[in-house]
Design an enzyme around this catalytic site. Structure first.
Site, PDB file in Angstrom:
ATOM      1  N   LYS A   3       0.819  -1.217   0.000  1.00  0.00           N
ATOM      2  CA  LYS A   3       0.000   0.000   0.000  1.00  0.00           C
ATOM      3  C   LYS A   3       0.858   1.275   0.000  1.00  0.00           C
ATOM      4  O   LYS A   3       2.057   1.231   0.325  1.00  0.00           O
ATOM      5  CB  LYS A   3      -0.933  -0.055   1.207  1.00  0.00           C
ATOM      6  CG  LYS A   3      -1.924  -1.225   1.122  1.00  0.00           C
ATOM      7  CD  LYS A   3      -2.918  -1.171   2.261  1.00  0.00           C
ATOM      8  CE  LYS A   3      -3.962  -2.254   2.140  1.00  0.00           C
ATOM      9  NZ  LYS A   3      -4.996  -2.151   3.199  1.00  0.00           N
ATOM     10  N   TYR A  43     -12.149  -1.624  -3.908  1.00  0.00           N
ATOM     11  CA  TYR A  43     -12.675  -1.823  -2.551  1.00  0.00           C
ATOM     12  C   TYR A  43     -14.200  -1.674  -2.495  1.00  0.00           C
ATOM     13  O   TYR A  43     -14.751  -1.379  -1.432  1.00  0.00           O
ATOM     14  CB  TYR A  43     -12.000  -0.858  -1.579  1.00  0.00           C
ATOM     15  CG  TYR A  43     -10.632  -1.326  -1.125  1.00  0.00           C
ATOM     16  CD1 TYR A  43     -10.502  -2.446  -0.315  1.00  0.00           C
ATOM     17  CD2 TYR A  43      -9.474  -0.649  -1.489  1.00  0.00           C
ATOM     18  CE1 TYR A  43      -9.255  -2.882   0.109  1.00  0.00           C
ATOM     19  CE2 TYR A  43      -8.225  -1.078  -1.062  1.00  0.00           C
ATOM     20  CZ  TYR A  43      -8.119  -2.204  -0.260  1.00  0.00           C
ATOM     21  OH  TYR A  43      -6.890  -2.637   0.172  1.00  0.00           O
ATOM     22  N   PHE A  51     -15.561   3.777   6.824  1.00  0.00           N
ATOM     23  CA  PHE A  51     -14.194   4.175   6.460  1.00  0.00           C
ATOM     24  C   PHE A  51     -13.937   4.141   4.950  1.00  0.00           C
ATOM     25  O   PHE A  51     -12.806   4.369   4.507  1.00  0.00           O
ATOM     26  CB  PHE A  51     -13.166   3.295   7.188  1.00  0.00           C
ATOM     27  CG  PHE A  51     -13.309   1.806   6.940  1.00  0.00           C
ATOM     28  CD1 PHE A  51     -12.816   1.212   5.793  1.00  0.00           C
ATOM     29  CD2 PHE A  51     -13.931   0.995   7.880  1.00  0.00           C
ATOM     30  CE1 PHE A  51     -12.936  -0.143   5.559  1.00  0.00           C
ATOM     31  CE2 PHE A  51     -14.065  -0.380   7.661  1.00  0.00           C
ATOM     32  CZ  PHE A  51     -13.567  -0.942   6.497  1.00  0.00           C
ATOM     33  N   ARG A  79      -2.240 -14.593   4.416  1.00  0.00           N
ATOM     34  CA  ARG A  79      -2.918 -13.845   5.485  1.00  0.00           C
ATOM     35  C   ARG A  79      -2.207 -14.045   6.819  1.00  0.00           C
ATOM     36  O   ARG A  79      -2.143 -13.141   7.651  1.00  0.00           O
ATOM     37  CB  ARG A  79      -4.396 -14.216   5.534  1.00  0.00           C
ATOM     38  CG  ARG A  79      -5.124 -13.672   4.298  1.00  0.00           C
ATOM     39  CD  ARG A  79      -6.565 -14.049   4.240  1.00  0.00           C
ATOM     40  NE  ARG A  79      -7.409 -13.226   5.100  1.00  0.00           N
ATOM     41  CZ  ARG A  79      -7.784 -11.976   4.804  1.00  0.00           C
ATOM     42  NH1 ARG A  79      -7.353 -11.389   3.702  1.00  0.00           N
ATOM     43  NH2 ARG A  79      -8.579 -11.313   5.607  1.00  0.00           N
ATOM     44  N   THR A  85      -5.519  -7.247  10.564  1.00  0.00           N
ATOM     45  CA  THR A  85      -5.759  -5.935   9.927  1.00  0.00           C
ATOM     46  C   THR A  85      -5.158  -4.799  10.739  1.00  0.00           C
ATOM     47  O   THR A  85      -4.515  -3.892  10.195  1.00  0.00           O
ATOM     48  CB  THR A  85      -7.283  -5.701   9.777  1.00  0.00           C
ATOM     49  OG1 THR A  85      -7.834  -6.796   9.039  1.00  0.00           O
ATOM     50  CG2 THR A  85      -7.576  -4.399   9.042  1.00  0.00           C
ATOM     51  N   ARG A  96       2.563  -6.827   8.848  1.00  0.00           N
ATOM     52  CA  ARG A  96       1.873  -5.664   9.421  1.00  0.00           C
ATOM     53  C   ARG A  96       2.452  -5.271  10.777  1.00  0.00           C
ATOM     54  O   ARG A  96       2.525  -4.077  11.103  1.00  0.00           O
ATOM     55  CB  ARG A  96       0.374  -5.932   9.506  1.00  0.00           C
ATOM     56  CG  ARG A  96      -0.293  -5.804   8.140  1.00  0.00           C
ATOM     57  CD  ARG A  96      -1.720  -6.229   8.178  1.00  0.00           C
ATOM     58  NE  ARG A  96      -2.427  -5.919   6.938  1.00  0.00           N
ATOM     59  CZ  ARG A  96      -3.540  -6.520   6.559  1.00  0.00           C
ATOM     60  NH1 ARG A  96      -4.080  -7.466   7.322  1.00  0.00           N
ATOM     61  NH2 ARG A  96      -4.132  -6.192   5.428  1.00  0.00           N
ATOM     62  N   HIS A 109      -2.153  -5.556   1.427  1.00  0.00           N
ATOM     63  CA  HIS A 109      -3.469  -6.168   1.252  1.00  0.00           C
ATOM     64  C   HIS A 109      -3.260  -7.584   0.752  1.00  0.00           C
ATOM     65  O   HIS A 109      -2.388  -7.826  -0.071  1.00  0.00           O
ATOM     66  CB  HIS A 109      -4.291  -5.383   0.213  1.00  0.00           C
ATOM     67  CG  HIS A 109      -5.503  -6.119  -0.257  1.00  0.00           C
ATOM     68  ND1 HIS A 109      -6.665  -6.153   0.484  1.00  0.00           N
ATOM     69  CD2 HIS A 109      -5.727  -6.890  -1.364  1.00  0.00           C
ATOM     70  CE1 HIS A 109      -7.556  -6.889  -0.164  1.00  0.00           C
ATOM     71  NE2 HIS A 109      -7.012  -7.341  -1.280  1.00  0.00           N
ATOM     72  N   GLU A 120      -9.028  -9.975  -8.251  1.00  0.00           N
ATOM     73  CA  GLU A 120      -8.085  -8.885  -7.960  1.00  0.00           C
ATOM     74  C   GLU A 120      -6.854  -8.977  -8.865  1.00  0.00           C
ATOM     75  O   GLU A 120      -6.301  -7.947  -9.277  1.00  0.00           O
ATOM     76  CB  GLU A 120      -7.719  -8.909  -6.471  1.00  0.00           C
ATOM     77  CG  GLU A 120      -8.923  -8.534  -5.612  1.00  0.00           C
ATOM     78  CD  GLU A 120      -8.700  -8.658  -4.109  1.00  0.00           C
ATOM     79  OE1 GLU A 120      -7.616  -9.093  -3.669  1.00  0.00           O
ATOM     80  OE2 GLU A 120      -9.629  -8.300  -3.359  1.00  0.00           O
TER      81      GLU A 120
HETATM   82  P1  CMP Z   1      -7.404  -4.571   3.617  1.00  0.00           P
HETATM   83  O1  CMP Z   1      -6.974  -5.916   4.090  1.00  0.00           O
HETATM   84  O2  CMP Z   1      -6.795  -4.042   2.373  1.00  0.00           O
HETATM   85  O3  CMP Z   1      -8.999  -4.579   3.459  1.00  0.00           O
HETATM   86  C1  CMP Z   1      -9.807  -3.445   3.669  1.00  0.00           C
HETATM   87  C2  CMP Z   1      -9.033  -2.276   4.190  1.00  0.00           C
HETATM   88  O4  CMP Z   1      -9.819  -1.276   4.807  1.00  0.00           O
HETATM   89  C3  CMP Z   1      -8.089  -2.719   5.296  1.00  0.00           C
HETATM   90  O5  CMP Z   1      -7.078  -3.514   4.794  1.00  0.00           O
HETATM   91  C4  CMP Z   1      -7.689  -1.367   5.880  1.00  0.00           C
HETATM   92  O6  CMP Z   1      -6.734  -0.679   5.093  1.00  0.00           O
HETATM   93  C5  CMP Z   1      -9.018  -0.609   5.790  1.00  0.00           C
HETATM   94  N1  CMP Z   1      -9.742  -0.660   7.074  1.00  0.00           N
HETATM   95  C6  CMP Z   1     -10.272  -1.741   7.669  1.00  0.00           C
HETATM   96  N2  CMP Z   1     -10.876  -1.399   8.837  1.00  0.00           N
HETATM   97  C7  CMP Z   1     -10.721  -0.058   8.960  1.00  0.00           C
HETATM   98  C8  CMP Z   1     -11.134   0.905   9.929  1.00  0.00           C
HETATM   99  N3  CMP Z   1     -11.822   0.532  11.019  1.00  0.00           N
HETATM  100  N4  CMP Z   1     -10.817   2.197   9.712  1.00  0.00           N
HETATM  101  C9  CMP Z   1     -10.146   2.564   8.609  1.00  0.00           C
HETATM  102  N5  CMP Z   1      -9.717   1.703   7.653  1.00  0.00           N
HETATM  103  C10 CMP Z   1      -9.999   0.412   7.825  1.00  0.00           C
END
Ligand code: CMP
Length: 131
Positions: A3, A43, A51, A79, A85, A96, A109, A120
């Site tokens: 990212k 997305y 968000f 994963r 996340t 992460r 991601h 994707e």
């Molecule tokens: P990703 O695994 O790319 O999938 C969805 C993305 O949304 C996640 O990673 C984060 O970058 C973003 N995301 C998920 N939860 C939140 C949150 N509570 N607030 C802001 N961004 C979020």
């Protein structure tokens, strides 16, 4: 996908090295940038989330690195390698835990199913870019 904030911070090489040393093969790789429209499409599944707007802004905010990876059990293993996340919940040694700034700016991601990995992958790469 690596990212924008992780690319800007210069973490791409270390992240790719971790991916390769954990047994993944790179099938396709690209340094590119998403428009707002493309980030919104990528997305779209999160469209109703509070968000979503912030996510689209962030993902269109700078260059990213997109990749298709191959490995047996790739989705689940990737994963595991990237971690939760929210980096505050991510296990030691995960990507992460080491490189994410926050739950939103979480460095990488990974696709959540084989079906979404195909969708994707096709979003970023034509078949002749996959080897
Ligand atoms: P990703 O695994 O790319 O999938 C969805 C993305 O949304 C996640 O990673 C984060 O970058 C973003 N995301 C998920 N939860 C939140 C949150 N509570 N607030 C802001 N961004 C979020």
């Amino acid at each position: 996908m690596i990212k924008p904030e992780a690319v800007a911070a210069g973490h791409s090489g270390k992240i790719i090295d971790l991916i390769l040393s954990n047994g993944f093969t790179i099938v396709a790789l690209k340094y590119t940038r998403l428009s707002h429209e493309e980030a919104g499409t990528f997305y779209a599944v999160h469209k109703e989330r509070p968000f979503y707007g912030e996510l689209v802004e962030y993902m269109a905010g700078g260059p990213i690195i997109a990749a298709i990876l191959e490995k047996s059990n790739a989705v689940e293993d990737f994963r595991k390698l990237i971690g939760a996340t929210d980096p505050a919940d991510a296990a030691e040694g995960t990507i992460r835990k080491q490189f994410a700034e926050s739950k939103a700016k979480n460095a990488v991601h990974g696709s959540d199913s084989d079906e979404n990995a195909s969708i994707e992958g096709a979003f970023f790469f034509s078949t002749r870019e996959q080897h």
